[in-house]
Scaffold this active site. Sequence first.
Site, mmCIF file in Angstrom:
data_model
loop_
_atom_site.group_PDB
_atom_site.id
_atom_site.type_symbol
_atom_site.label_atom_id
_atom_site.label_comp_id
_atom_site.label_asym_id
_atom_site.label_seq_id
_atom_site.Cartn_x
_atom_site.Cartn_y
_atom_site.Cartn_z
ATOM 1 N N HIS A 1 17.355 4.805 50.520
ATOM 2 C CA HIS A 1 17.208 6.159 49.978
ATOM 3 C C HIS A 1 17.232 7.169 51.130
ATOM 4 C CE1 HIS A 1 15.390 3.362 47.069
ATOM 5 N NE2 HIS A 1 15.617 4.241 46.130
ATOM 6 N N HIS B 1 15.469 5.825 34.888
ATOM 7 C CA HIS B 1 14.682 6.940 35.420
ATOM 8 C C HIS B 1 15.605 8.021 35.957
ATOM 9 C CE1 HIS B 1 15.257 4.431 39.044
ATOM 10 N NE2 HIS B 1 14.724 5.329 39.847
HETATM 11 C C1 DHB Z 1 10.793 6.423 41.773
HETATM 12 C C2 DHB Z 1 11.672 5.386 41.475
HETATM 13 C C3 DHB Z 1 12.628 4.986 42.401
HETATM 14 O O1 DHB Z 1 13.538 3.993 42.187
HETATM 15 C C4 DHB Z 1 12.704 5.606 43.638
HETATM 16 O O2 DHB Z 1 13.607 5.164 44.526
HETATM 17 C C5 DHB Z 1 11.839 6.652 43.946
HETATM 18 C C6 DHB Z 1 10.884 7.053 43.001
HETATM 19 C C7 DHB Z 1 9.733 6.861 40.808
HETATM 20 O O3 DHB Z 1 9.759 6.465 39.640
HETATM 21 O O4 DHB Z 1 8.832 7.598 41.226
HETATM 22 FE FE FE Z 2 15.115 3.979 43.914
#
Ligand code: DHB
Ligand code: FE
Length: 281
Positions: A59, A195
């Site tokens: 990330h 998400h």
């Molecule tokens: C969240 C989920 C993720 O996959 C990520 O990389 C960063 C944050 C979350 O749900 O907060």
């Molecule tokens: Fe993630």
Amino acid sequence: MARIVAGVGCSHVPAVGVAIDRGLTADEYWAPYFAGVEPARAWMAELRPDVCIVVYNDHASAFSLEVVPTFALGLAAEFPVADEGYGPRPVPPVLGHPELAWHLAESLILDEFDLTLVNEMAVDHGLTVPLSVLFGQPEAWPCPVVPLAVNVIQYPPPTGRRCFRLGQALRRAVESYAGAGAERVAILGTGGMSHQLHGQRAGLINVDFDHAFLDGLVADPEAVAGISHTEYLREAGAEGIELVMWLVMRGALDPEVTEVHRATHVPTSNTHNGLLVLENR
Ligand code: DHB
Ligand code: FE
């Protein structure tokens, strides 16, 4: 000869790492999620794989937008834990398996998967949180790790089908490894499930899509490999595309697998959290 003994799909929500690091797992918010983790931990403790290949996404910790490799294989002997803004997580350094990793690089590239080779790389929550989910808080991680980072940050990411095929090629690569100390390999695919962290649809969760994805991933992965980017985006949110990494894991297993454990929980942070343990029959 080496072989793949298990595949695990696991969300990599940073807050799960915080809960483990700070001893919050018995709190009201976290206890129901961690109840679902226990059977997977017990199973992994018994399985004791020699190596874990962890298919995850970075990330913007190791790679900025200056360089975005589609598939990047970690060849180092050690991968430091990334500082994602709050200091590195208090977890052990991730030790690699250079000999196996170089074999995988050779096998995969000659098999026409042109990976980026990475000799130095910090690993972020995409890799360390699933290790904590599966192994808890040991002094040292129980086995070496070969990281395989997949770009799902910068459009265009690889297709689900390409990821599935990469998993199949990874299996061929593992099964042609004759070195010592990597006879039983587990493969993890991290991220997902639905998400979206930003924009107008921030907070989107689609439990129905996720359950259909899990059912399909177990029983009919070729069909799931056909899910398009647009469908992930529309149904599972912008970050739901992380699920393509579960397809790498699934491609490395038999067409027919045994589902050992499945746990899902909503919400953890902004994510419908999934944990799926599969075993070759
Ligand atoms: C969240 C989920 C993720 O996959 C990520 O990389 C960063 C944050 C979350 O749900 O907060
Ligand atoms: Fe993630």
